[in-house]
Design an enzyme around this catalytic site. Sequence first.
Site, PDB file in Angstrom:
ATOM      1  N   ALA A 193       0.811  -1.224   0.000  1.00 21.98           N
ATOM      2  CA  ALA A 193       0.000   0.000   0.000  1.00 21.98           C
ATOM      3  C   ALA A 193       0.839   1.266   0.000  1.00 21.98           C
ATOM      4  CB  ALA A 193      -0.932   0.005   1.210  1.00 21.98           C
ATOM      5  N   ALA A 194       2.067   1.166  -0.487  1.00 21.33           N
ATOM      6  CA  ALA A 194       2.947   2.341  -0.466  1.00 21.33           C
ATOM      7  C   ALA A 194       2.354   3.484  -1.283  1.00 21.33           C
ATOM      8  CB  ALA A 194       4.320   1.973  -1.000  1.00 21.33           C
ATOM      9  N   GLY A 195       1.837   3.185  -2.471  1.00 16.55           N
ATOM     10  CA  GLY A 195       1.267   4.233  -3.317  1.00 16.55           C
ATOM     11  C   GLY A 195       0.052   4.883  -2.694  1.00 16.55           C
ATOM     12  N   ASP A 196      -0.807   4.093  -2.056  1.00 14.42           N
ATOM     13  CA  ASP A 196      -1.987   4.650  -1.416  1.00 14.42           C
ATOM     14  C   ASP A 196      -1.613   5.487  -0.193  1.00 14.42           C
ATOM     15  OD1 ASP A 196      -3.706   3.421  -3.253  1.00 14.42           O
ATOM     16  OD2 ASP A 196      -3.763   1.574  -2.071  1.00 14.42           O
TER      17      ASP A 196
END
Length: 294
Positions: free
Chosen positions: A242-245
Amino acid sequence: MTHIVVLGSANMDLVAYASRAPGLGETVTGREFRTAPGGKGLNQAVAAVRAGAEVSMIGAVGSDQYGAVLRASLQGAGVDIDLLRTVEGPSGTAHITVDDEGRNAIVVVPAANGTVESLLPGDETLIATADALLLQLELPLSAVVEGARAARRHGVRTILTPAPARPLPPELLAATDLLVPNEHEAAALTGIADPHGAAEELLRHVPQTVITLGAAGSLHAARGTDPVLVPAPVVDAVDTTAAGDTFTGALSVALAEGRPVRDALAWASSAAALSVQRLGAAPAMPYRKEIDAL
């Protein structure tokens, strides 16, 4: 307080950790299995509320056990779920494999998310109160377009994560203020592998874009200004799910608070860097005091 509205998906993440992801027709042995709340909408909502915003979510969960868990998770995180629908049938799920490098492969089954085809009464009223509307592409495109148009009518900044990557209709691009793809999504949208070239092409359709580059940081480009490349903190990643989120949720808060672009990008990159050092999606997201400290 900054108010962020998220129109997006909520899934139960079913995560298997293994030394590597299997190829087609292949079985590998995993070392661990976890379930955790996820979905790009839920993830961005939790990231934004932990970054210090008041957050409301519009979307849908099923009438199954996962739906109850997803609602409880959002509510426990402090997200307003008054307009989160419960529909008959299963909730969305994401089937994720994470390898020893922290890389992931994901299959998403939309289920309840696929029922959100348009806004319901009250949704636009809520959107009109926001400082920013966060959108992704895990809901039917008709609802995403309707949400973006509603935000545009009320002067609300629209931030779109074009994932899963697909061709974007002109009416959605016309109502998007900030497009936040990762480098793979940017290449899929433009046919250009180089992030700088992809950003230049994207600016033909939207006023500004931020392309996330993983460990290399993020690239901001806007019409009439020079591109800005902001490096990410150097960390040892264990799970990038979930790095992008996390980045997008934190970025929306920073921009809504009026921070300069470079500072906002650095702050959001710090949030993402903290998240990849922990297992899971929403459970791995950092709180504001942790981001400030890094």
